[in-house]
Design a protein around this motif. Structure first.
Motif, PDB file in Angstrom:
ATOM      1  N   LYS A   1       0.836  -1.205   0.000  1.00  0.00           N
ATOM      2  CA  LYS A   1       0.000   0.000   0.000  1.00  0.00           C
ATOM      3  C   LYS A   1       0.868   1.251   0.000  1.00  0.00           C
ATOM      4  O   LYS A   1       0.557   2.232  -0.659  1.00  0.00           O
ATOM      5  CB  LYS A   1      -0.905   0.006   1.232  1.00  0.00           C
ATOM      6  CG  LYS A   1      -1.896  -1.121   1.262  1.00  0.00           C
ATOM      7  CD  LYS A   1      -2.659  -1.117   2.570  1.00  0.00           C
ATOM      8  CE  LYS A   1      -3.424  -2.425   2.707  1.00  0.00           C
ATOM      9  NZ  LYS A   1      -3.931  -2.606   4.050  1.00  0.00           N
ATOM     10  N   ASN A   2       1.932   1.218   0.769  1.00  0.00           N
ATOM     11  CA  ASN A   2       2.847   2.352   0.874  1.00  0.00           C
ATOM     12  C   ASN A   2       4.259   1.855   0.521  1.00  0.00           C
ATOM     13  O   ASN A   2       4.977   1.346   1.376  1.00  0.00           O
ATOM     14  CB  ASN A   2       2.821   2.918   2.290  1.00  0.00           C
ATOM     15  CG  ASN A   2       3.617   4.187   2.415  1.00  0.00           C
ATOM     16  OD1 ASN A   2       4.336   4.587   1.507  1.00  0.00           O
ATOM     17  ND2 ASN A   2       3.492   4.819   3.569  1.00  0.00           N
TER      18      ASN A   2
ATOM     19  N   LYS B   1       7.112   3.307  -0.038  1.00  0.00           N
ATOM     20  CA  LYS B   1       8.246   3.912   0.665  1.00  0.00           C
ATOM     21  C   LYS B   1       8.427   3.304   2.048  1.00  0.00           C
ATOM     22  O   LYS B   1       9.541   2.995   2.463  1.00  0.00           O
ATOM     23  CB  LYS B   1       8.061   5.424   0.767  1.00  0.00           C
ATOM     24  CG  LYS B   1       8.247   6.124  -0.550  1.00  0.00           C
ATOM     25  CD  LYS B   1       8.253   7.609  -0.374  1.00  0.00           C
ATOM     26  CE  LYS B   1       8.513   8.230  -1.733  1.00  0.00           C
ATOM     27  NZ  LYS B   1       8.997   9.583  -1.621  1.00  0.00           N
ATOM     28  N   LYS B   2       7.328   3.115   2.760  1.00  0.00           N
ATOM     29  CA  LYS B   2       7.405   2.518   4.089  1.00  0.00           C
ATOM     30  C   LYS B   2       7.839   1.053   3.997  1.00  0.00           C
ATOM     31  O   LYS B   2       8.638   0.585   4.801  1.00  0.00           O
ATOM     32  CB  LYS B   2       6.058   2.634   4.802  1.00  0.00           C
ATOM     33  CG  LYS B   2       6.112   2.207   6.237  1.00  0.00           C
ATOM     34  CD  LYS B   2       4.821   2.482   6.960  1.00  0.00           C
ATOM     35  CE  LYS B   2       4.933   2.022   8.400  1.00  0.00           C
ATOM     36  NZ  LYS B   2       3.684   2.151   9.119  1.00  0.00           N
TER      37      LYS B   2
END
Length: 99
Positions: free
Chosen positions: A43-44, A46-47
């Motif tokens: 979903k993210n 970068k994280k």
């Protein structure tokens, strides 16, 4: 050259640490191998990349620890290395799952 294995493992751990640092600093999802990005759609991104960098750094630390032990006791160093990488993989699943 009795410490050849340990020296090579230190170099490998250093390369992994550099890769983990590059991933952590840039947080660029596209620096991951293509085969790894095909099966995972976070979903993210970068994280996810940051969490994966932490896991790679843990694995590198396990290899470096085993190499340090292997300088003195090669057989014990191999066992420490395998145990350290296995523990890093287990902890890595917990770290990445928190993404």
């Amino acid at each position: 050259m009795e410490q050849g294995f340990a020296i090579l493992m230190f170099l490998f751990a250093g390369a992994l640490l550099l890769y983990a640092a590059l991933l952590a600093v840039t947080k660029n999802y596209h620096l991951l191998p293509y085969r790894a990005t095909v099966s995972v759609k976070p979903k993210n991104p970068k994280k996810y990349t940051l969490q994966l960098a932490k896991t790679i750094a843990l694995a590198a630390a396990g290899i470096a620890l085993g190499a340090a032990v292997a300088l003195r006791y090669p057989a014990v160093g191999a066992v420490v290395m395998v145990a350290g990488v296995a523990a890093a993989c287990w902890a890595g699943t917990k770290i990445v799952k928190n993404e």
